[in-house]
Motif scaffolding. Structure first.
Motif, mmCIF file in Angstrom:
data_model
loop_
_atom_site.group_PDB
_atom_site.id
_atom_site.type_symbol
_atom_site.label_atom_id
_atom_site.label_comp_id
_atom_site.label_asym_id
_atom_site.label_seq_id
_atom_site.Cartn_x
_atom_site.Cartn_y
_atom_site.Cartn_z
ATOM 1 N N MET A 282 0.791 -1.245 0.091
ATOM 2 C CA MET A 282 -0.012 -0.185 -0.108
ATOM 3 C C MET A 282 0.903 1.122 0.120
ATOM 4 O O MET A 282 0.552 2.161 -0.642
ATOM 5 N N ALA A 283 2.042 1.258 0.570
ATOM 6 C CA ALA A 283 2.737 2.212 0.787
ATOM 7 C C ALA A 283 3.445 2.633 -0.777
ATOM 8 O O ALA A 283 3.481 3.896 -1.280
ATOM 9 N N ASP A 284 3.828 1.599 -1.442
ATOM 10 C CA ASP A 284 4.489 1.525 -2.524
ATOM 11 C C ASP A 284 3.310 2.393 -3.632
ATOM 12 O O ASP A 284 3.694 3.210 -4.604
ATOM 13 N N GLY B 163 -5.572 14.099 1.212
ATOM 14 C CA GLY B 163 -6.261 13.189 0.423
ATOM 15 C C GLY B 163 -5.431 12.048 -0.311
ATOM 16 O O GLY B 163 -5.730 11.601 -1.332
ATOM 17 N N TRP B 164 -4.318 11.687 -0.012
ATOM 18 C CA TRP B 164 -3.498 10.773 -0.513
ATOM 19 C C TRP B 164 -3.571 9.446 0.471
ATOM 20 O O TRP B 164 -2.525 8.813 0.320
ATOM 21 N N GLY B 165 -4.435 9.290 1.058
ATOM 22 C CA GLY B 165 -4.425 7.910 2.002
ATOM 23 C C GLY B 165 -4.185 6.724 1.336
ATOM 24 O O GLY B 165 -4.473 6.410 0.017
ATOM 25 N N ALA B 166 -3.684 5.812 2.074
ATOM 26 C CA ALA B 166 -3.401 4.265 1.379
ATOM 27 C C ALA B 166 -4.679 3.801 1.062
ATOM 28 O O ALA B 166 -5.540 3.940 2.046
ATOM 29 N N ARG C 93 -2.497 3.122 8.615
ATOM 30 C CA ARG C 93 -1.719 4.355 9.050
ATOM 31 C C ARG C 93 -0.139 3.946 8.910
ATOM 32 O O ARG C 93 0.676 4.907 8.475
ATOM 33 N N ILE C 94 0.219 2.785 9.064
ATOM 34 C CA ILE C 94 1.534 2.238 8.988
ATOM 35 C C ILE C 94 2.034 2.382 7.519
ATOM 36 O O ILE C 94 3.204 2.776 7.285
ATOM 37 N N ALA C 95 1.289 1.956 6.622
ATOM 38 C CA ALA C 95 1.711 2.069 5.028
ATOM 39 C C ALA C 95 1.599 3.809 4.888
ATOM 40 O O ALA C 95 2.808 3.993 4.059
ATOM 41 N N GLU C 96 0.565 4.658 5.613
ATOM 42 C CA GLU C 96 0.818 5.886 5.377
ATOM 43 C C GLU C 96 1.853 6.452 5.643
ATOM 44 O O GLU C 96 2.874 7.139 5.155
ATOM 45 N N GLU D 169 4.872 4.984 6.390
ATOM 46 C CA GLU D 169 6.096 4.538 5.654
ATOM 47 C C GLU D 169 6.202 5.281 4.271
ATOM 48 O O GLU D 169 7.502 5.576 3.954
ATOM 49 N N ALA D 170 5.090 5.619 3.694
ATOM 50 C CA ALA D 170 5.136 6.179 2.320
ATOM 51 C C ALA D 170 5.793 7.607 2.569
ATOM 52 O O ALA D 170 6.407 8.210 1.908
#
Length: 64
Positions: A1-3, A41-44, A58-61, A63-64
């Motif tokens: 999801m971060a990718d 507005g860029w949420g995973a 939240r973790i993926a966001e 990390e991004a």
């Protein structure tokens, strides 16, 4: 999801928006990365058919 977030937002315009420190509503962006991404507005978003908890998002966001 971060990718997916990085791939969708890794552009000069988006990075400049993030670096500006102000969201589309005119308020200062939060210090937490995941909160700033959501304000912009860029949420995973999980893949279709996959259910994840908000904590995983939240973790993926972050990390991004």
């Amino acid at each position: 999801m971060a990718d997916e977030v990085i791939g969708a937002r890794w552009s000069d315009a988006d990075l400049a928006e993030l670096a500006g420190g102000v969201g589309p509503d005119g308020r200062r962006l939060p210090g937490n990365g995941w909160m700033a991404l959501r304000r912009l507005g860029w949420g995973a978003v999980p893949p279709a058919g996959v259910v994840v908890s908000d904590r995983v998002r939240r973790i993926a966001e972050e990390e991004a």
